[in-house]
Scaffold this motif. Structure first.
Motif, PDB file in Angstrom:
ATOM      1  N   UNK A   1     -41.593 -32.872  41.025  1.00  0.00           N
ATOM      2  CA  UNK A   1     -42.829 -33.660  40.926  1.00  0.00           C
ATOM      3  C   UNK A   1     -43.614 -33.336  39.671  1.00  0.00           C
ATOM      4  N   UNK A   2     -44.399 -34.309  39.253  1.00  0.00           N
ATOM      5  CA  UNK A   2     -45.344 -34.177  38.144  1.00  0.00           C
ATOM      6  C   UNK A   2     -46.719 -34.555  38.680  1.00  0.00           C
ATOM      7  N   UNK A   3     -47.722 -33.809  38.292  1.00  0.00           N
ATOM      8  CA  UNK A   3     -49.100 -34.082  38.701  1.00  0.00           C
ATOM      9  C   UNK A   3     -49.945 -34.334  37.458  1.00  0.00           C
ATOM     10  N   UNK A   4     -50.615 -35.481  37.433  1.00  0.00           N
ATOM     11  CA  UNK A   4     -51.529 -35.817  36.348  1.00  0.00           C
ATOM     12  C   UNK A   4     -52.950 -35.831  36.900  1.00  0.00           C
ATOM     13  N   UNK A   5     -53.817 -35.009  36.325  1.00  0.00           N
ATOM     14  CA  UNK A   5     -55.248 -35.054  36.631  1.00  0.00           C
ATOM     15  C   UNK A   5     -55.933 -35.854  35.536  1.00  0.00           C
ATOM     16  N   UNK A   6     -56.665 -36.878  35.916  1.00  0.00           N
ATOM     17  CA  UNK A   6     -57.329 -37.744  34.946  1.00  0.00           C
ATOM     18  C   UNK A   6     -58.837 -37.626  35.092  1.00  0.00           C
ATOM     19  N   UNK A   7     -59.517 -37.453  33.989  1.00  0.00           N
ATOM     20  CA  UNK A   7     -60.969 -37.609  34.017  1.00  0.00           C
ATOM     21  C   UNK A   7     -61.254 -39.099  33.926  1.00  0.00           C
ATOM     22  N   UNK A   8     -61.825 -39.653  35.002  1.00  0.00           N
ATOM     23  CA  UNK A   8     -61.927 -41.107  35.086  1.00  0.00           C
ATOM     24  C   UNK A   8     -60.540 -41.667  35.362  1.00  0.00           C
TER      25      UNK A   8
ATOM     26  N   UNK B   1     -64.418 -39.680  27.254  1.00  0.00           N
ATOM     27  CA  UNK B   1     -63.367 -40.646  27.514  1.00  0.00           C
ATOM     28  C   UNK B   1     -62.326 -40.150  28.509  1.00  0.00           C
ATOM     29  N   UNK B   2     -61.302 -40.973  28.709  1.00  0.00           N
ATOM     30  CA  UNK B   2     -60.207 -40.621  29.602  1.00  0.00           C
ATOM     31  C   UNK B   2     -59.497 -39.378  29.075  1.00  0.00           C
ATOM     32  N   UNK B   3     -59.242 -38.432  29.977  1.00  0.00           N
ATOM     33  CA  UNK B   3     -58.572 -37.190  29.612  1.00  0.00           C
ATOM     34  C   UNK B   3     -57.490 -36.894  30.644  1.00  0.00           C
ATOM     35  N   UNK B   4     -56.362 -36.301  30.205  1.00  0.00           N
ATOM     36  CA  UNK B   4     -55.208 -36.091  31.081  1.00  0.00           C
ATOM     37  C   UNK B   4     -54.783 -34.627  31.052  1.00  0.00           C
ATOM     38  N   UNK B   5     -54.669 -34.027  32.245  1.00  0.00           N
ATOM     39  CA  UNK B   5     -54.064 -32.712  32.415  1.00  0.00           C
ATOM     40  C   UNK B   5     -52.731 -32.890  33.137  1.00  0.00           C
ATOM     41  N   UNK B   6     -51.706 -32.128  32.719  1.00  0.00           N
ATOM     42  CA  UNK B   6     -50.358 -32.303  33.255  1.00  0.00           C
ATOM     43  C   UNK B   6     -49.875 -31.015  33.939  1.00  0.00           C
ATOM     44  N   UNK B   7     -49.234 -31.183  35.106  1.00  0.00           N
ATOM     45  CA  UNK B   7     -48.654 -30.068  35.848  1.00  0.00           C
ATOM     46  C   UNK B   7     -47.292 -30.504  36.388  1.00  0.00           C
TER      47      UNK B   7
ATOM     48  N   UNK C   1     -47.511 -37.832  40.822  1.00  0.00           N
ATOM     49  CA  UNK C   1     -48.834 -37.936  41.444  1.00  0.00           C
ATOM     50  C   UNK C   1     -49.871 -38.182  40.349  1.00  0.00           C
ATOM     51  N   UNK C   2     -50.743 -39.148  40.594  1.00  0.00           N
ATOM     52  CA  UNK C   2     -51.800 -39.481  39.634  1.00  0.00           C
ATOM     53  C   UNK C   2     -53.137 -39.353  40.357  1.00  0.00           C
ATOM     54  N   UNK C   3     -53.967 -38.417  39.883  1.00  0.00           N
ATOM     55  CA  UNK C   3     -55.239 -38.134  40.563  1.00  0.00           C
ATOM     56  C   UNK C   3     -56.407 -38.392  39.615  1.00  0.00           C
TER      57      UNK C   3
END
Length: 572
Positions: free
Chosen positions: A453-460, A442-448, A384-386
């Motif tokens: 499943x894998x969840x990526x939270x992206x700033x922008x 800038x673009x930032x990535x949090x991973x869960x 999942x990419x959010x």
């Protein structure tokens, strides 16, 4: 995207009264009836609007008289003709000796004002503005471009360092009062009326200081009407011509008519727009037909084709299908190339929206749907990419993930060379919600991770998310349209609003066609999504539908070139 404050602003700007050629009521000062004898009805209408807005005008003996309604009839038109025929007769102002803008040049500088009403419209305006500056530089000309965001604070402009003129303010409704009438009263209490008047005065002030000027209206009837009123003000008060262009983003014939390529499906729906000749209503078409409106660029080819047929013959040549700027600038940076190791899995983008606090309730609902999808696709890996709007606080997203059983995941850290190469930041450890985003913008990535499943939270990071998505779960406006334009099937869940209600989702499905799947709940969404992913043969149809509904990239450049040519008289 749907027009956010269309009918409300229409109450404030009596454009309907000023542009209804079939005969309408306009508010005219008492005592002006005799004073106005012998003048054109357009002149009387414009004076009524000027009185309402408090814009500069010639002094008149009737300024302070009380208001009354007066029935204004069209000039030289038989009363039995219908409204659609009457709009072809544009009533001109009384003859005024004017000076063309070309004779008023200030050292060759062209001054351009962009009017836009909404976050999505602001983004489109920025895209066209930047391309216009590039075109001007390539051709050795100087253009001074500024902007006035009519809804919200214009963050898209400020991010790119574009100068803004006039006041701006975020209203309680977030610009979506058309979804809930009660939101209108909250906006009025928050100062919507005074904001509108102040914005008009800012336009007048800009005109006073920009002798060689041009206006680009991006959105719907409200910026278009302001551009038209500004052209009248310039003619009457500065004795010069002010031309304007309209980039229509809010309306499409797809809203009221089915697929034009399917003869059996071309029956129009029973909407007011259908009865009045198209999605653009008679008074909107009248403003477009005005001589000072030099370009009309609808959002898709089908709308341009229908609009051309509805405009008077002398105005049809100003309508162009130049593409949809929403499809520009969506190229990925490569920050998520490390996801190639998961090619055997499925990639699903989640779009919860962009407006707080609604976005957080949308996020909770979409998280429930993501759990249902995991169950149906097990044992395949789901990524999942959010992408999250940078202005939103990540804490509530983090809390909801932890409550739903997701855990921080650092195993991806060894694969993040592509992330660093794209100047993105991967937060390797986030055991609590404090300072989740680093200080840079800038673009930032949090991973869960959770189960399979894998969840990526992206700033922008919307470009990255849209590039990798096979499909999407969405409760958003502009982002959903862009994903469909890229050929992705999108599954939507109506929420409590004020934006993403069932009415909004249903209208969106009409706009975007077969690429949208409205679901009644998380389980329904998961069932439809898994079915589409299992049918690989259906995916090319989504690509074709997206191209037809949203057009090809390059619209910003084509619109900018056309505007530049009009400003410099190389295109008549």
């Amino acid at each position: 995207m749907e027009p956010a404050i269309l009918w409300t602003r229409s109450l404030m700007l009596p454009v309907t009264a000023a542009q209804s050629w079939a005969g309408c009521f306009a508010i005219i000062p008492n005592g002006c009836l005799a004073h106005g004898m012998g003048r054109s009805s357009a002149s009387i209408r414009c004076q009524a609007i000027s009185n309402f807005l408090g814009c500069p005008r010639r002094r008149s003996a009737c300024v302070h008289a009380p208001l009354q309604f007066r029935l204004i009839h069209p000039i030289s038109r038989p009363s039995h003709q219908c409204c659609s025929a009457l709009i072809s007769n544009i009533v001109a102002e009384e003859p005024i000796e004017v000076q063309d803008n070309k004779q008023r040049t200030n050292e060759g500088i062209k001054h351009v004002l962009f009017l836009s009403n909404g976050h999505g419209e602001d983004t489109i305006a920025v895209s066209v503005l930047k391309e216009l500056m590039v075109v001007a530089e390539e051709r050795g000309q100087e253009v001074n471009a500024v902007a006035l965001p009519l809804v919200g604070v214009g963050s898209a402009y400020s991010r790119d360092g574009i100068q803004m003129v006039g006041p701006s303010k975020i209203m309680p409704s977030g610009g979506f009062i058309y979804m809930d009438v009660l939101q209108f009263f909250g906006d009025m209490r928050a100062g919507l009326l005074s904001l509108t008047i102040e914005q008009w005065r800012a336009i007048v002030q800009w005109l006073d200081n920009a002798p060689d000027s041009y206006i680009i209206a991006v959105g719907d009837i409200f910026p278009l009407a302001l551009a038209w009123l500004a052209s009248i003000h310039s003619r009457r008060n500065h004795k010069r011509i002010l031309e304007y262009a309209f980039v229509g983003t809010a309306k499409s014939e797809f809203y009221i008519q089915e697929d034009p390529d399917d003869i059996k499906a071309t029956r129009k729906r029973f909407h007011v727009e259908s009865l009045l000749g198209g999605v653009y209503l008679p008074w909107e078409r009248a403003i477009m037909a005005d001589a000072n409106c030099r370009l009309v660029a609808p959002r898709d080819g089908f709308t341009a084709e229908v609009l051309k047929k509805k405009l008077p013959s002398y105005a049809q040549a100003k309508v162009y299908d130049l593409g949809n700027p929403m499809m520009d600038g969506l190229e990925p940076s490569g920050a998520l190339n490390f996801l190639e190791k998961f090619e055997i899995g499925h990639f699903v983008t989640i779009l919860p929206g962009s407006r707080a606090p609604e976005v957080y309730s949308n996020w909770s609902l979409l998280l429930k749907a993501s759990n249902e999808v995991l169950s149906r696709l097990y044992p395949k890996v789901v990524v999942y990419i959010t992408p999250i709007v940078p202005s939103l606080e990540p804490g509530p997203f983090y809390d909801s993930l932890v409550e739903a059983g997701w855990e921080p995941y650092w195993a991806l850290s060894e694969h993040l060379h592509s992330c660093h190469a794209a100047n993105a930041t991967c937060v390797k450890e986030h055991r609590n919600r404090v300072e989740l985003w680093p200080a840079n913008n800038g673009l930032c990535i949090l991973q869960f991770h959770k189960d399979n499943a894998i969840m990526l939270l992206l700033r922008g990071g919307f470009n990255e998310a849209s590039h990798w998505a096979e499909t999407a779960m969405a409760m958003a406006g502009t982002g959903t349209e862009q994903l469909v334009g890229l050929g992705k099937p999108v599954f939507t869940l109506p929420g409590n609003g004020p934006q993403f209600t069932y009415a909004f989702a249903e209208a969106q499905s009409r706009l975007l066609g077969k690429s949208i799947f409205i679901s009644s709940g998380p389980q329904s969404l998961a069932m439809k999504l898994s079915k589409v992913l299992s049918d690989k043969a259906s995916l090319p149809a989504f690509v074709e539908n997206g191209r037809k509904r949203m057009g090809n990239p390059g619209g910003s450049r084509r619109i900018a070139e056309h505007i530049f040519n009009l400003m410099h008289r190389t295109l008549r």
